[in-house]
Design an enzyme around this catalytic site. Structure first.
Site, PDB file in Angstrom:
ATOM      1  N   LYS A 170      42.544  53.822  31.051  1.00  0.00           N
ATOM      2  CA  LYS A 170      43.082  52.519  31.445  1.00  0.00           C
ATOM      3  C   LYS A 170      41.942  51.557  31.773  1.00  0.00           C
ATOM      4  O   LYS A 170      40.784  51.968  31.903  1.00  0.00           O
ATOM      5  CB  LYS A 170      43.994  52.681  32.663  1.00  0.00           C
ATOM      6  CG  LYS A 170      43.273  53.154  33.918  1.00  0.00           C
ATOM      7  CD  LYS A 170      44.225  53.290  35.086  1.00  0.00           C
ATOM      8  CE  LYS A 170      43.459  53.758  36.336  1.00  0.00           C
ATOM      9  NZ  LYS A 170      44.311  53.839  37.520  1.00  0.00           N
ATOM     10  N   TYR A 195      20.743  29.475  44.259  1.00  0.00           N
ATOM     11  CA  TYR A 195      21.581  28.594  45.072  1.00  0.00           C
ATOM     12  C   TYR A 195      21.441  28.834  46.575  1.00  0.00           C
ATOM     13  O   TYR A 195      21.424  29.984  47.033  1.00  0.00           O
ATOM     14  CB  TYR A 195      23.048  28.770  44.699  1.00  0.00           C
ATOM     15  CG  TYR A 195      23.409  28.284  43.320  1.00  0.00           C
ATOM     16  CD1 TYR A 195      23.192  26.958  42.939  1.00  0.00           C
ATOM     17  CD2 TYR A 195      23.985  29.136  42.395  1.00  0.00           C
ATOM     18  CE1 TYR A 195      23.534  26.515  41.671  1.00  0.00           C
ATOM     19  CE2 TYR A 195      24.338  28.702  41.121  1.00  0.00           C
ATOM     20  CZ  TYR A 195      24.104  27.382  40.768  1.00  0.00           C
ATOM     21  OH  TYR A 195      24.453  26.944  39.518  1.00  0.00           O
TER      22      TYR A 195
END
Length: 359
Positions: A33, A253
Site C-alpha cells: 500500500k 529562510y
C-alpha cells in the site's frame, strides 16, 4: 541525476525470503500500500513475489486495480473502502475484499472476502457487538453462493505484550464464533511486521509484512539488522551549487542558522515537496563522498543546504540523504529521529517527482 530514490530490489526479495523462513509455516502477505511504502507499487510487488510472498495487500481498491493493470495476477487483498467503492470492478479483477461492516458484506456480491473483527484498535473492523450477526449473515450468503469467506482477520495496536495477548484472545473468540456460525476460513491473520517477528503466537496461517520487508524496523526494540534485513531505499540527489561563505553568514529562510566559521555550503535539490521533513531542520545529516555532513538552515520546499566545512565538494557530486547505514549513510530512522517521527513516515512521504529507480 537531479534526484532519485534508488530501490534495491534484491533487498526486498531477500527481506521477504528471510521473513518467510522466520514465520513458516505461516504464509506471507506482502503489503504494498501507499505506493509500496514509497518504494514504488509495482517494483515492490514484483520483488516481494520473487522473494516468496504468497499474496499482496493494499489499502485501496485503486491500488489493487493498478497491480492488475500492470499484469500482476497474484492474489491481492484490499481492505479500506470508500462508501461508494466499486466492488463489482474488484470482483471482475479477482481482488479479495476486506470486509469491515455489514453494509460492505451485503455489497460484496461474487467476492472472496476476509471478515475483519475489531479486536481493540478501534478503527475499522466489525465491532464485537455486531460480530455474531455478521458471521451468521456471511455464512448464509456463502451457503447460497453469493460470496466466499476466505479469511478472518484483525489488526494489532502494538501497545505492548499484555494488550497484544488481550487482542489475540479476542481474535480467537471471533474465529470460534465464525466457525460456530458455519464458516470455515482458510486463513486467519492477525500479525503485521512487529508481531510476526516478536510474537509467534499471533502468526496463525498468514502474516502481513509491511515495513519489515523494506528493511526498516516496525518498533524501536526490533533489530532488523540482526535479522539480516536491510533497507531497500536510498534517497539521493546531485549537488546543485557550491559556495564558500564567511563566518556569520545566514543560511536559508529566517536565518535560524548562521555559519560559525568560514565554510563551504552545498545546495541539494531535495526539500519537503520531495519528502524531507521540515521538522528535521538543524538535526539531520547527509552523506557526500562517504562523509556525513549536517543539513543547516531551514529545509525548503525544493532544496536544503549542507555545511561541508573544508571538504572538497563539487557540483554534480552525489548526495545520499538516507540509505543503508551499513554503507555509512544516514538511515531513514536517523531522519525520523531528527524529525521526531517514525521511519514509516520518512519513506512513505517521498514525493512523486522523485523517480523510483530499480537497482
Amino acid at each position: 541525476m537531479m534526484r532519485e530514490a534508488r530501490i534495491d530490489l534484491s533487498a526486498i526479495r531477500d527481506n521477504v525470503a528471510k521473513i518467510r523462513r522466520l514465520v513458516a509455516p505461516a504464509r506471507v502477505l506482502a503489503v504494498v500500500k501507499a505506493n509500496g511504502y514509497g518504494h514504488g507499487l509495482e517494483l515492490a510487488a514484483r520483488a516481494a513475489l520473487e522473494g516468496g510472498a504468497d499474496q499482496l495487500g493494499v489499502a485501496d481498491l485503486a491500488e489493487a486495480l493498478q497491480l492488475r493493470a500492470a499484469g500482476i495476477d497474484a492474489p491481492v487483498l484490499a481492505w479500506l473502502h470508500a462508501p461508494d467503492a466499486d466492488f463489482d470492478a474488484a470482483v471482475d479483477a479477482g481482488i479479495e475484499i476486506g470486509v469491515s461492516s455489514r453494509e460492505q458484506l451485503e455489497r460484496a456480491v461474487g467476492a472472496v472476502v476476509h471478515l475483519k473483527i475489531d479486536t481493540g484498535l478501534s478503527r475499522n473492523g466489525i465491532p464485537p457487538a455486531d460480530w455474531d450477526a455478521a458471521v451468521a449473515r456471511a455464512a448464509e450468503l456463502e451457503r447460497t453462493g453469493v460470496l466466499r469467506v476466505r479469511g478472518v482477520w484483525s489488526h494489532l495496536a502494538n501497545a505492548g505484550a499484555r494488550e497484544t495477548e488481550r487482542q489475540r484472545r479476542r481474535f480467537e473468540d471471533a474465529v470460534a464464533a465464525a466457525r460456530a456460525a458455519g464458516l470455515d476460513p482458510e486463513v486467519r491473520h492477525l500479525a503485521a511486521s512487529e508481531a510476526a517477528i516478536a510474537a509467534p503466537a499471533t502468526r496463525y496461517d498468514l502474516v502481513r509484512i509491511g515495513i519489515a520487508m523494506y528493511g526498516l524496523p516496525p518498533a524501536e526494540d526490533v533489530d532488523v539488522a540482526a535479522l539480516g534485513l536491510r533497507p531497500a531505499m536510498e534517497l539521493a540527489a546531485s549537488v546543485a551549487a557550491v559556495r564558500r561563505v564567511p563566518a556569520g553568514e545566514g543560511v536559508s529562510y529566517g536565518f535560524v542558522h548562521r555559519t560559525e566559521r568560514e565554510t563551504t555550503l552545498a545546495l541539494v535539490p531535495l526539500g519537503y515537496a520531495d519528502g524531507l521533513p521540515r521538522a528535521a531542520t538543524g538535526e539531520a545529516e547527509v552523506a557526500i563522498g562517504g562523509r556525513r555532513h549536517p543539513v543547516v538552515g531551514r529545509i525548503a520546499m525544493d532544496q536544503c543546504v549542507v555545511d561541508v566545512g573544508d571538504a572538497h565538494v563539487a557540483v554534480g557530486d552525489r548526495v545520499v540523504v538516507w540509505g543503508d547505514p551499513a554503507t555509512g549513510a544516514p538511515s531513514a530512522e536517523d531522519w525520523a529521529a531528527a524529525a521526531g517521527t517514525i521511519g514509516y513516515e520518512i519513506v512513505t512521504r517521498v514525493g512523486p517527482r522523485v523517480p523510483r529507480v530499480p537497482a
